[in-house]
Motif scaffolding. Sequence first.
Motif, PDB file in Angstrom:
ATOM      1  N   PHE A   1     -66.147 -25.672  94.644  1.00  0.00           N
ATOM      2  CA  PHE A   1     -65.852 -26.682  93.683  1.00  0.00           C
ATOM      3  C   PHE A   1     -67.393 -27.169  93.177  1.00  0.00           C
ATOM      4  O   PHE A   1     -67.513 -27.500  91.898  1.00  0.00           O
ATOM      5  CB  PHE A   1     -64.945 -27.745  94.260  1.00  0.00           C
ATOM      6  CG  PHE A   1     -64.697 -28.823  93.204  1.00  0.00           C
ATOM      7  CD1 PHE A   1     -63.799 -28.210  92.030  1.00  0.00           C
ATOM      8  CD2 PHE A   1     -65.169 -29.976  93.139  1.00  0.00           C
ATOM      9  CE1 PHE A   1     -63.401 -29.396  91.179  1.00  0.00           C
ATOM     10  CE2 PHE A   1     -64.855 -31.022  92.230  1.00  0.00           C
ATOM     11  CZ  PHE A   1     -63.855 -30.428  91.350  1.00  0.00           C
ATOM     12  N   ALA A   2     -68.112 -27.121  94.302  1.00  0.00           N
ATOM     13  CA  ALA A   2     -69.558 -27.529  93.928  1.00  0.00           C
ATOM     14  C   ALA A   2     -70.131 -26.883  92.856  1.00  0.00           C
ATOM     15  O   ALA A   2     -71.129 -27.404  91.899  1.00  0.00           O
ATOM     16  CB  ALA A   2     -70.362 -27.673  95.138  1.00  0.00           C
ATOM     17  N   ALA A   3     -69.777 -25.617  92.769  1.00  0.00           N
ATOM     18  CA  ALA A   3     -70.516 -24.750  91.638  1.00  0.00           C
ATOM     19  C   ALA A   3     -70.120 -25.321  90.230  1.00  0.00           C
ATOM     20  O   ALA A   3     -70.823 -25.398  89.428  1.00  0.00           O
ATOM     21  CB  ALA A   3     -70.064 -23.440  91.627  1.00  0.00           C
ATOM     22  N   PHE A   4     -68.761 -25.933  90.046  1.00  0.00           N
ATOM     23  CA  PHE A   4     -68.283 -26.595  88.955  1.00  0.00           C
ATOM     24  C   PHE A   4     -69.137 -28.008  88.982  1.00  0.00           C
ATOM     25  O   PHE A   4     -69.481 -28.159  87.520  1.00  0.00           O
ATOM     26  CB  PHE A   4     -66.733 -26.813  88.915  1.00  0.00           C
ATOM     27  CG  PHE A   4     -66.105 -25.480  88.830  1.00  0.00           C
ATOM     28  CD1 PHE A   4     -65.479 -25.072  87.567  1.00  0.00           C
ATOM     29  CD2 PHE A   4     -65.823 -24.648  89.877  1.00  0.00           C
ATOM     30  CE1 PHE A   4     -64.756 -23.792  87.528  1.00  0.00           C
ATOM     31  CE2 PHE A   4     -65.281 -23.589  89.935  1.00  0.00           C
ATOM     32  CZ  PHE A   4     -64.633 -22.974  88.500  1.00  0.00           C
ATOM     33  N   GLU A   5     -69.415 -28.453  89.782  1.00  0.00           N
ATOM     34  CA  GLU A   5     -70.134 -29.769  89.747  1.00  0.00           C
ATOM     35  C   GLU A   5     -71.532 -29.773  89.295  1.00  0.00           C
ATOM     36  O   GLU A   5     -71.978 -30.363  88.324  1.00  0.00           O
ATOM     37  CB  GLU A   5     -70.212 -30.616  91.065  1.00  0.00           C
ATOM     38  CG  GLU A   5     -68.742 -31.087  91.549  1.00  0.00           C
ATOM     39  CD  GLU A   5     -68.777 -31.493  93.001  1.00  0.00           C
ATOM     40  OE1 GLU A   5     -68.088 -32.668  93.171  1.00  0.00           O
ATOM     41  OE2 GLU A   5     -69.530 -31.028  93.654  1.00  0.00           O
ATOM     42  N   GLU A   6     -72.078 -28.517  89.627  1.00  0.00           N
ATOM     43  CA  GLU A   6     -73.308 -28.395  89.401  1.00  0.00           C
ATOM     44  C   GLU A   6     -73.511 -27.813  87.890  1.00  0.00           C
ATOM     45  O   GLU A   6     -74.488 -28.226  87.133  1.00  0.00           O
ATOM     46  CB  GLU A   6     -74.031 -27.209  90.219  1.00  0.00           C
ATOM     47  CG  GLU A   6     -74.110 -27.575  91.562  1.00  0.00           C
ATOM     48  CD  GLU A   6     -74.273 -26.595  92.694  1.00  0.00           C
ATOM     49  OE1 GLU A   6     -74.511 -25.392  91.982  1.00  0.00           O
ATOM     50  OE2 GLU A   6     -74.205 -26.729  93.805  1.00  0.00           O
TER      51      GLU A   6
ATOM     52  N   CYS B   1     -57.807 -32.597  91.611  1.00  0.00           N
ATOM     53  CA  CYS B   1     -56.803 -33.853  91.748  1.00  0.00           C
ATOM     54  C   CYS B   1     -57.752 -35.104  92.029  1.00  0.00           C
ATOM     55  O   CYS B   1     -57.268 -36.125  91.650  1.00  0.00           O
ATOM     56  CB  CYS B   1     -55.802 -33.772  93.160  1.00  0.00           C
ATOM     57  SG  CYS B   1     -54.894 -32.215  92.679  1.00  0.00           S
ATOM     58  N   TYR B   2     -58.905 -34.978  92.314  1.00  0.00           N
ATOM     59  CA  TYR B   2     -59.843 -36.198  92.486  1.00  0.00           C
ATOM     60  C   TYR B   2     -60.649 -36.174  91.271  1.00  0.00           C
ATOM     61  O   TYR B   2     -61.697 -36.961  91.372  1.00  0.00           O
ATOM     62  CB  TYR B   2     -60.673 -36.184  94.001  1.00  0.00           C
ATOM     63  CG  TYR B   2     -59.519 -35.919  94.909  1.00  0.00           C
ATOM     64  CD1 TYR B   2     -58.803 -37.029  95.316  1.00  0.00           C
ATOM     65  CD2 TYR B   2     -59.138 -34.790  95.626  1.00  0.00           C
ATOM     66  CE1 TYR B   2     -57.996 -37.105  96.154  1.00  0.00           C
ATOM     67  CE2 TYR B   2     -58.233 -34.923  96.611  1.00  0.00           C
ATOM     68  CZ  TYR B   2     -57.465 -35.998  96.944  1.00  0.00           C
ATOM     69  OH  TYR B   2     -56.549 -36.070  98.005  1.00  0.00           O
ATOM     70  N   ASP B   3     -60.497 -35.223  90.343  1.00  0.00           N
ATOM     71  CA  ASP B   3     -61.454 -35.390  89.061  1.00  0.00           C
ATOM     72  C   ASP B   3     -60.661 -36.145  88.093  1.00  0.00           C
ATOM     73  O   ASP B   3     -59.734 -35.483  87.503  1.00  0.00           O
ATOM     74  CB  ASP B   3     -61.929 -33.781  88.575  1.00  0.00           C
ATOM     75  CG  ASP B   3     -62.565 -33.967  87.248  1.00  0.00           C
ATOM     76  OD1 ASP B   3     -63.652 -34.407  87.042  1.00  0.00           O
ATOM     77  OD2 ASP B   3     -62.172 -33.214  86.639  1.00  0.00           O
TER      78      ASP B   3
ATOM     79  N   GLU C   1     -56.366 -48.539  89.024  1.00  0.00           N
ATOM     80  CA  GLU C   1     -56.098 -49.075  90.330  1.00  0.00           C
ATOM     81  C   GLU C   1     -55.637 -47.985  91.503  1.00  0.00           C
ATOM     82  O   GLU C   1     -56.114 -48.135  92.706  1.00  0.00           O
ATOM     83  CB  GLU C   1     -55.555 -50.643  90.456  1.00  0.00           C
ATOM     84  CG  GLU C   1     -54.130 -50.526  90.157  1.00  0.00           C
ATOM     85  CD  GLU C   1     -53.980 -50.920  88.653  1.00  0.00           C
ATOM     86  OE1 GLU C   1     -52.941 -51.380  88.344  1.00  0.00           O
ATOM     87  OE2 GLU C   1     -54.882 -50.648  87.887  1.00  0.00           O
ATOM     88  N   LEU C   2     -54.651 -47.307  90.978  1.00  0.00           N
ATOM     89  CA  LEU C   2     -53.980 -46.430  92.050  1.00  0.00           C
ATOM     90  C   LEU C   2     -55.006 -45.209  92.108  1.00  0.00           C
ATOM     91  O   LEU C   2     -54.850 -44.404  93.165  1.00  0.00           O
ATOM     92  CB  LEU C   2     -52.675 -46.030  91.375  1.00  0.00           C
ATOM     93  CG  LEU C   2     -51.597 -46.937  91.525  1.00  0.00           C
ATOM     94  CD1 LEU C   2     -50.242 -46.241  91.000  1.00  0.00           C
ATOM     95  CD2 LEU C   2     -51.446 -47.331  92.829  1.00  0.00           C
ATOM     96  N   PHE C   3     -55.712 -44.942  91.074  1.00  0.00           N
ATOM     97  CA  PHE C   3     -56.603 -43.837  91.111  1.00  0.00           C
ATOM     98  C   PHE C   3     -57.814 -43.893  92.175  1.00  0.00           C
ATOM     99  O   PHE C   3     -58.200 -43.220  92.960  1.00  0.00           O
ATOM    100  CB  PHE C   3     -57.299 -43.332  89.641  1.00  0.00           C
ATOM    101  CG  PHE C   3     -58.211 -42.267  89.575  1.00  0.00           C
ATOM    102  CD1 PHE C   3     -58.000 -41.083  90.195  1.00  0.00           C
ATOM    103  CD2 PHE C   3     -59.607 -42.376  89.462  1.00  0.00           C
ATOM    104  CE1 PHE C   3     -59.119 -40.100  90.192  1.00  0.00           C
ATOM    105  CE2 PHE C   3     -60.504 -41.519  89.246  1.00  0.00           C
ATOM    106  CZ  PHE C   3     -60.187 -40.323  89.932  1.00  0.00           C
ATOM    107  N   THR C   4     -58.328 -45.378  92.080  1.00  0.00           N
ATOM    108  CA  THR C   4     -59.194 -45.904  93.040  1.00  0.00           C
ATOM    109  C   THR C   4     -58.637 -45.826  94.411  1.00  0.00           C
ATOM    110  O   THR C   4     -59.381 -45.285  95.096  1.00  0.00           O
ATOM    111  CB  THR C   4     -59.786 -47.413  92.662  1.00  0.00           C
ATOM    112  OG1 THR C   4     -59.901 -47.284  91.338  1.00  0.00           O
ATOM    113  CG2 THR C   4     -60.690 -47.949  93.473  1.00  0.00           C
ATOM    114  N   LYS C   5     -57.466 -46.234  94.581  1.00  0.00           N
ATOM    115  CA  LYS C   5     -57.116 -46.138  96.004  1.00  0.00           C
ATOM    116  C   LYS C   5     -56.717 -44.798  96.452  1.00  0.00           C
ATOM    117  O   LYS C   5     -57.062 -44.452  97.648  1.00  0.00           O
ATOM    118  CB  LYS C   5     -55.455 -46.657  95.880  1.00  0.00           C
ATOM    119  CG  LYS C   5     -55.377 -48.305  95.869  1.00  0.00           C
ATOM    120  CD  LYS C   5     -54.229 -48.944  95.928  1.00  0.00           C
ATOM    121  CE  LYS C   5     -54.019 -50.420  95.672  1.00  0.00           C
ATOM    122  NZ  LYS C   5     -52.671 -51.005  95.562  1.00  0.00           N
ATOM    123  N   LEU C   6     -56.427 -43.729  95.449  1.00  0.00           N
ATOM    124  CA  LEU C   6     -56.384 -42.456  95.892  1.00  0.00           C
ATOM    125  C   LEU C   6     -57.696 -41.888  96.422  1.00  0.00           C
ATOM    126  O   LEU C   6     -57.725 -41.034  97.447  1.00  0.00           O
ATOM    127  CB  LEU C   6     -55.791 -41.566  94.516  1.00  0.00           C
ATOM    128  CG  LEU C   6     -55.915 -40.034  94.874  1.00  0.00           C
ATOM    129  CD1 LEU C   6     -54.418 -39.761  95.656  1.00  0.00           C
ATOM    130  CD2 LEU C   6     -55.405 -39.377  93.470  1.00  0.00           C
TER     131      LEU C   6
END
Length: 205
Positions: free
Chosen positions: A144-149, A27-29, A49-54
């Motif tokens: 999730f870091a595995a996906f980031e990597e 949800c934060y990607d 701007e709402l995504f940034t606030k999130l």
Amino acid sequence: EHGDAAGISNVEWDAVELPSQFMENWCYDRPTLFSFAKHFETGEPLPDELFTKLLKAKNFQAGLQMIRQLYFGATDMHLHSKEYDSRGEKTVFQAQQEIAKKYTVIPPLAEDRFLCSFGHIFAGGYSAGYYSYKWAEVMSADAFAAFEEAGLGNEDAVRETGRRFRDTVLAMGGGKAPSEVFKLFRGREPSPDALLRHSGLSNKK
């Protein structure tokens, strides 16, 4: 027919929250969120701007939230261990106050009776297991870091990593110990580094 091994049945309690908490990371990607975060009538995407606030709200007072969960887990574990004598002179509230000194920035009031409503550890099935919420966060962030990597923008790499997650964490259920399942997926023991980074509490890449 296979009820004893279906879903979260027979999964050790400190790992049952892993899959659900793992999904929250998406949800934060931005690409993932914007693929469905649209107005139900107009199709207008979520404003930037709402995504940034999130993102900012996610880590607001993250340190306080983390020590709060550690405090709850330590209190729970203490009260359900041999360290605490329920027939002794020390009340549960006195024990709570002692633990609070180690974990809270602002100590609870002397008349604090939070424990009376802490249903999770007295009536909600989390007795001596409340720590599992935070431990599941460690594992889910590391997963999730595995996906980031692999590269969140690399669809082939994400797909391959997703299959590995499906075939281990999701598919094995209670068939293997959670620690073994996690190591099959990640290739090592869980690390808190990703959780600290996702929480804005570490600059480690």
